[in-house]
Design a protein around this motif. Structure first.
Motif, mmCIF file in Angstrom:
data_model
loop_
_atom_site.group_PDB
_atom_site.id
_atom_site.type_symbol
_atom_site.label_atom_id
_atom_site.label_comp_id
_atom_site.label_asym_id
_atom_site.label_seq_id
_atom_site.Cartn_x
_atom_site.Cartn_y
_atom_site.Cartn_z
ATOM 1 N N ILE A 4 0.836 -1.212 0.000
ATOM 2 C CA ILE A 4 0.000 0.000 0.000
ATOM 3 C C ILE A 4 0.861 1.249 0.000
ATOM 4 O O ILE A 4 0.599 2.200 -0.738
ATOM 5 N N LYS A 5 1.911 1.270 0.785
ATOM 6 C CA LYS A 5 2.790 2.436 0.809
ATOM 7 C C LYS A 5 3.465 2.642 -0.550
ATOM 8 O O LYS A 5 3.614 3.767 -1.012
ATOM 9 N N MET A 6 3.855 1.557 -1.207
ATOM 10 C CA MET A 6 4.462 1.661 -2.536
ATOM 11 C C MET A 6 3.484 2.287 -3.526
ATOM 12 O O MET A 6 3.863 3.134 -4.340
ATOM 13 N N TYR A 7 2.210 1.895 -3.462
ATOM 14 C CA TYR A 7 1.197 2.476 -4.343
ATOM 15 C C TYR A 7 0.963 3.949 -4.021
ATOM 16 O O TYR A 7 0.927 4.795 -4.916
ATOM 17 N N GLU A 8 0.806 4.257 -2.738
ATOM 18 C CA GLU A 8 0.523 5.632 -2.342
ATOM 19 C C GLU A 8 1.666 6.581 -2.699
ATOM 20 O O GLU A 8 1.436 7.751 -2.961
ATOM 21 N N LEU A 9 2.882 6.087 -2.721
ATOM 22 C CA LEU A 9 4.028 6.921 -3.085
ATOM 23 C C LEU A 9 4.288 6.946 -4.582
ATOM 24 O O LEU A 9 5.191 7.640 -5.048
ATOM 25 N N GLY A 10 3.501 6.188 -5.346
ATOM 26 C CA GLY A 10 3.606 6.234 -6.807
ATOM 27 C C GLY A 10 4.622 5.298 -7.412
ATOM 28 O O GLY A 10 4.971 5.440 -8.585
ATOM 29 N N LEU A 21 -2.628 -6.687 -4.587
ATOM 30 C CA LEU A 21 -3.409 -6.577 -3.359
ATOM 31 C C LEU A 21 -4.324 -7.775 -3.189
ATOM 32 O O LEU A 21 -4.409 -8.356 -2.113
ATOM 33 N N LEU A 22 -5.004 -8.162 -4.247
ATOM 34 C CA LEU A 22 -5.905 -9.300 -4.163
ATOM 35 C C LEU A 22 -5.146 -10.607 -3.993
ATOM 36 O O LEU A 22 -5.638 -11.541 -3.383
ATOM 37 N N GLY A 23 -3.933 -10.674 -4.503
ATOM 38 C CA GLY A 23 -3.143 -11.892 -4.406
ATOM 39 C C GLY A 23 -2.502 -12.119 -3.054
ATOM 40 O O GLY A 23 -2.219 -13.249 -2.677
ATOM 41 N N CYS A 24 -2.279 -11.061 -2.308
ATOM 42 C CA CYS A 24 -1.615 -11.221 -1.004
ATOM 43 C C CYS A 24 -2.379 -10.479 0.079
ATOM 44 O O CYS A 24 -1.808 -9.723 0.855
ATOM 45 N N GLY A 25 -3.676 -10.696 0.127
ATOM 46 C CA GLY A 25 -4.551 -9.991 1.060
ATOM 47 C C GLY A 25 -4.217 -10.199 2.517
ATOM 48 O O GLY A 25 -4.180 -9.248 3.285
ATOM 49 N N GLN A 26 -3.969 -11.441 2.923
ATOM 50 C CA GLN A 26 -3.699 -11.696 4.344
ATOM 51 C C GLN A 26 -2.434 -10.991 4.812
ATOM 52 O O GLN A 26 -2.398 -10.429 5.905
ATOM 53 N N ARG A 27 -1.401 -10.993 3.990
ATOM 54 C CA ARG A 27 -0.162 -10.322 4.368
ATOM 55 C C ARG A 27 -0.368 -8.812 4.455
ATOM 56 O O ARG A 27 0.118 -8.154 5.369
ATOM 57 N N THR A 28 -1.118 -8.257 3.498
ATOM 58 C CA THR A 28 -1.383 -6.827 3.504
ATOM 59 C C THR A 28 -2.202 -6.431 4.714
ATOM 60 O O THR A 28 -1.938 -5.401 5.344
ATOM 61 N N ALA A 30 -2.192 -7.917 7.588
ATOM 62 C CA ALA A 30 -1.293 -8.002 8.742
ATOM 63 C C ALA A 30 -0.359 -6.795 8.805
ATOM 64 O O ALA A 30 -0.054 -6.297 9.890
ATOM 65 N N GLU A 31 0.090 -6.302 7.654
ATOM 66 C CA GLU A 31 1.032 -5.191 7.622
ATOM 67 C C GLU A 31 0.358 -3.834 7.802
ATOM 68 O O GLU A 31 0.889 -2.957 8.473
ATOM 69 N N GLU A 32 -0.793 -3.643 7.173
ATOM 70 C CA GLU A 32 -1.426 -2.320 7.121
ATOM 71 C C GLU A 32 -2.714 -2.208 7.926
ATOM 72 O O GLU A 32 -3.149 -1.110 8.215
ATOM 73 N N GLY A 33 -3.369 -3.309 8.201
ATOM 74 C CA GLY A 33 -4.637 -3.271 8.914
ATOM 75 C C GLY A 33 -5.809 -3.486 7.981
ATOM 76 O O GLY A 33 -5.742 -3.211 6.787
ATOM 77 N N VAL A 34 -6.868 -3.977 8.556
ATOM 78 C CA VAL A 34 -8.040 -4.344 7.763
ATOM 79 C C VAL A 34 -8.746 -3.120 7.168
ATOM 80 O O VAL A 34 -9.298 -3.191 6.075
ATOM 81 N N GLU A 35 -8.717 -1.978 7.850
ATOM 82 C CA GLU A 35 -9.401 -0.792 7.345
ATOM 83 C C GLU A 35 -8.793 -0.292 6.039
ATOM 84 O O GLU A 35 -9.509 0.055 5.108
ATOM 85 N N ARG A 36 -7.477 -0.242 5.973
ATOM 86 C CA ARG A 36 -6.813 0.204 4.737
ATOM 87 C C ARG A 36 -7.051 -0.793 3.616
ATOM 88 O O ARG A 36 -7.293 -0.415 2.479
ATOM 89 N N TYR A 40 -9.191 -0.025 -0.102
ATOM 90 C CA TYR A 40 -8.738 -0.214 -1.483
ATOM 91 C C TYR A 40 -9.583 -1.234 -2.235
ATOM 92 O O TYR A 40 -9.769 -1.116 -3.445
ATOM 93 N N ILE A 41 -10.141 -2.206 -1.562
ATOM 94 C CA ILE A 41 -11.070 -3.137 -2.203
ATOM 95 C C ILE A 41 -12.347 -2.391 -2.597
ATOM 96 O O ILE A 41 -12.857 -2.544 -3.712
#
Length: 60
Positions: A4-10, A21-28, A30-36, A40-41
């Motif tokens: 998510i940070k990579m996307y937000e920074l361009g 994002l859809l391919g690694c949802g559980q890891r994302t 865990a790293e960023e939180g369910v709200e973020r 994006y979904i």
């Protein structure tokens, strides 16, 4: 750096971001939180009209 940070920074384009994002949802989650992740979904589904997740400030 998280996906998510990579996307937000361009560093990655929106189409690539959404595929990853859809391919690694559980890891994302865990790293960023369910709200973020949920934001994006919903953004991809067209339920949100703005591009980036912003934490709202509390009005005191």
């Amino acid at each position: 750096m998280t996906l998510i940070k990579m996307y937000e920074l361009g560093y990655i384009q929106q189409g690539v971001f959404l595929e990853l994002l859809l391919g690694c949802g559980q890891r994302t989650i865990a790293e960023e939180g369910v709200e973020r992740f949920k934001f994006y979904i919903e953004r991809e589904a067209g339920r949100v009209s703005y591009d980036f997740y912003v934490i709202p400030y509390a009005i005191v």
